[in-house]
Scaffold this active site. Structure first.
Site, mmCIF file in Angstrom:
data_model
loop_
_atom_site.group_PDB
_atom_site.id
_atom_site.type_symbol
_atom_site.label_atom_id
_atom_site.label_comp_id
_atom_site.label_asym_id
_atom_site.label_seq_id
_atom_site.Cartn_x
_atom_site.Cartn_y
_atom_site.Cartn_z
ATOM 1 N N GLU A 1 50.385 52.876 49.587
ATOM 2 C CA GLU A 1 50.157 52.656 48.165
ATOM 3 C C GLU A 1 49.558 50.992 47.928
ATOM 4 O OE1 GLU A 1 50.363 54.596 46.078
ATOM 5 O OE2 GLU A 1 51.440 56.254 46.875
ATOM 6 N N ASP B 1 40.390 37.514 41.333
ATOM 7 C CA ASP B 1 39.438 38.266 40.716
ATOM 8 C C ASP B 1 40.087 38.976 39.303
ATOM 9 O OD1 ASP B 1 36.982 38.319 42.059
ATOM 10 O OD2 ASP B 1 37.800 40.241 43.164
HETATM 11 O O1 GFB Z 1 45.738 47.367 43.901
HETATM 12 P P1 GFB Z 1 45.599 48.648 43.992
HETATM 13 O O2 GFB Z 1 46.888 49.431 44.182
HETATM 14 O O3 GFB Z 1 44.731 49.409 42.763
HETATM 15 O O4 GFB Z 1 44.847 48.856 45.402
HETATM 16 P P2 GFB Z 1 44.352 50.926 42.536
HETATM 17 C C1 GFB Z 1 43.614 48.586 45.454
HETATM 18 C C2 GFB Z 1 43.460 47.546 46.445
HETATM 19 O O5 GFB Z 1 41.788 47.402 46.693
HETATM 20 C C3 GFB Z 1 43.626 46.266 46.047
HETATM 21 C C4 GFB Z 1 41.433 46.088 46.672
HETATM 22 O O6 GFB Z 1 45.186 45.637 46.318
HETATM 23 C C5 GFB Z 1 42.668 45.307 46.516
HETATM 24 O O7 GFB Z 1 43.147 44.750 47.919
HETATM 25 N N1 GFB Z 1 40.775 45.959 45.136
HETATM 26 C C6 GFB Z 1 40.465 46.956 44.469
HETATM 27 C C7 GFB Z 1 40.135 44.800 44.948
HETATM 28 N N2 GFB Z 1 39.730 46.303 43.434
HETATM 29 C C8 GFB Z 1 39.601 44.980 43.736
HETATM 30 C C9 GFB Z 1 38.733 44.121 43.126
HETATM 31 O O8 GFB Z 1 38.388 44.141 41.996
HETATM 32 N N3 GFB Z 1 38.623 42.930 43.641
HETATM 33 C C10 GFB Z 1 39.334 42.773 44.894
HETATM 34 N N4 GFB Z 1 39.375 41.344 45.590
HETATM 35 N N5 GFB Z 1 40.015 43.505 45.504
HETATM 36 C C11 GFB Z 1 45.087 52.835 44.204
HETATM 37 C C12 GFB Z 1 46.156 52.792 45.246
HETATM 38 O O9 GFB Z 1 44.324 51.636 43.862
HETATM 39 O O10 GFB Z 1 44.343 53.698 44.594
HETATM 40 C C13 GFB Z 1 46.587 53.817 45.928
HETATM 41 O O11 GFB Z 1 47.182 51.803 44.803
HETATM 42 C C14 GFB Z 1 45.613 54.721 46.233
HETATM 43 O O12 GFB Z 1 47.276 53.662 47.015
HETATM 44 C C15 GFB Z 1 44.706 54.980 44.942
HETATM 45 O O13 GFB Z 1 44.774 54.407 47.278
HETATM 46 C C16 GFB Z 1 43.372 56.015 45.106
HETATM 47 O O14 GFB Z 1 45.261 51.482 41.583
HETATM 48 O O15 GFB Z 1 43.001 50.884 42.000
#
Ligand code: GFB
Length: 397
Positions: free
Chosen positions: A47, A340
């Site tokens: 996650e 960001d």
């Molecule tokens: O934050 P997060 O739970 O969002 O996970 P979702 C995505 C990770 O990708 C973040 C990077 O912690 C960041 O490390 N990331 C995504 C970004 N967008 C950005 C951005 O705009 N800038 C930067 N600097 N980093 C879910 C995950 O992701 O997606 C789940 O929590 C699973 O585990 C699912 O993988 C498919 O909700 O977008």
């Protein structure tokens, strides 16, 4: 043991509290220290950061509500950030919450404590969890078509997790438990061990919020202020490149462009690079005096270059936050993600990625900043096919 035994357990729980308040230590826990009991939790390893922030809120609200009802001898231990799947820049040490958040502000809402505080306050070099509950989903959450709250202790089992990267933490007893329902139901499991002072739950994402979108939710959310250094870095960037020095900027549009696993496995929900540029151009038509766009993204450098070219060809000034090596070294991917998010939050108009918790947290930040919801709940649509509207997740004061 099943949840119908709760009544007996709840009485034991009350007596345990009494014991704590008067003697400052109870049962086998004379090592326990400053009269507090601790709840530890962890989250399913794959996650991401922003889902984890939501899991934190479930536990923080559970503790804050309990405190209001007089259960004031429990503290929530903030699980250090360690080995997150999406964080690839090489930070491998367990990272405390104060790197990313304002701990004083978190504490103003809920009784939380950093892991390192536990070690320093107890002056112990090792920590033994009394009971570690490994939470599991029920195979079939709907019995006869109905989702009932319930839990069931299956028995002793093995823990193969990493204790947030610490090699000096162990557990005395490990129990596997099927669980479904609200997070406050965990008190029933805690009550089964009235003398335990350190209880841990893995798979903290399984218990649900007691209530969604209520005042408690938003009070907790508001307390999740970011670390001041990260705010400074983001604000300096906004002032220098996006030419704004106020909280609600009128100088730029922002987009959260989620790629990586979203682009790979949700190809029919996210737009192509050219489609993204076209949608940004369409949004600019509503903002006639603006030509600056800020893109927050996890895209690869080659995708970034392609999007930048497409937007520049349309005549827009395009910005990405490209961190210096010292910022990467100091704050890692988590800090860059927050920078960001802060920059995106202050924009005149925001477009997010459907079903990304990263986007949800930006939308919440904008609600707290007081933006008009029409400038916040906008999403990138797939190039073709149906595009469901974003849900308006409005603040409750
Ligand atoms: O934050 P997060 O739970 O969002 O996970 P979702 C995505 C990770 O990708 C973040 C990077 O912690 C960041 O490390 N990331 C995504 C970004 N967008 C950005 C951005 O705009 N800038 C930067 N600097 N980093 C879910 C995950 O992701 O997606 C789940 O929590 C699973 O585990 C699912 O993988 C498919 O909700 O977008």
């Amino acid at each position: 043991i099943v949840s119908s035994l709760v009544l007996v357990a709840a009485e034991e729980y009350t007596s345990a509290q009494y014991c704590d308040k008067t003697t400052k230590s109870c049962g086998n826990n004379d090592e326990v220290s400053y009269g507090k009991k601790h709840i530890f939790y962890d989250v399913n390893p794959p996650e991401g950061f922003n889902l984890r922030r939501d899991v934190y809120m479930r536990f923080a609200i559970m503790l804050a509500e309990a405190q209001k009802q007089g259960k004031d001898n429990w503290e929530l231990v903030l699980p250090p950030w360690y080995n997150l799947y999406h964080w690839r820049s090489g930070r491998r040490q367990p990272t405390p919450w104060n790197k990313y958040f304002d701990i004083k502000s978190l504490k103003s809402y809920s009784p939380v404590v950093e892991m390192h505080e536990i070690f320093s306050k107890t002056k112990k070099k090792e920590l033994e969890i009394d009971v570690l509950y490994i939470l599991e989903n029920y195979e079939n959450p709907f019995e006869n078509g109905v989702f009932n709250e319930k839990w069931h202790v299956k028995g002793e089992c093995e823990y193969d997790g990493l204790y947030w990267g610490y090699n000096n933490i162990t557990a005395k007893e490990v129990l596997c438990v099927q669980f479904q329902g609200k997070v406050s139901q965990l008190w029933e499991l805690i009550a089964l061990h009235p003398h335990a002072s350190k209880i841990m739950f893995t798979h903290g994402e399984i218990p649900l919020h007691d209530t969604y979108g209520t005042k408690s939710y938003w009070d907790c959310r508001k307390s999740m202020k970011f670390n001041k250094n990260l705010i400074h870095i983001a604000k300096d960037y906004i002032a220098e490149y996006l030419k704004c020095k106020t909280e609600r900027c009128a100088t730029y549009l922002s987009v959260h462009w989620r790629r990586q696993d979203f682009a790979r496995s949700r190809g029919n929900q996210v737009p192509s690079i050219a489609g993204t540029a076209k949608q940004i151009r369409k949004a600019f038509k509503k903002l006639p005096d603006m030509n600056k766009v800020f893109i927050a993204t996890d895209a690869s450098m080659s995708e970034i270059n392609k999007l930048e070219k497409a937007l520049t060809d349309y005549g827009y000034e395009t910005h990405f936050f490209l961190p210096s090596p010292s910022i990467i070294e100091e704050y890692g991917d988590g800090g860059i993600a927050i920078i960001d998010q802060i920059i995106s939050s202050h924009a005149a108009y925001f477009i997010g990625t459907h079903e990304s918790t990263f986007t949800y947290r930006i939308q919440e930040e904008r609600e707290i900043l007081g933006f008009e919801s029409s400038t916040t709940f906008n999403r990138l649509c797939p190039d073709t096919g149906h595009c469901e509207k974003s849900t308006n997740w409005l603040i409750v004061d």
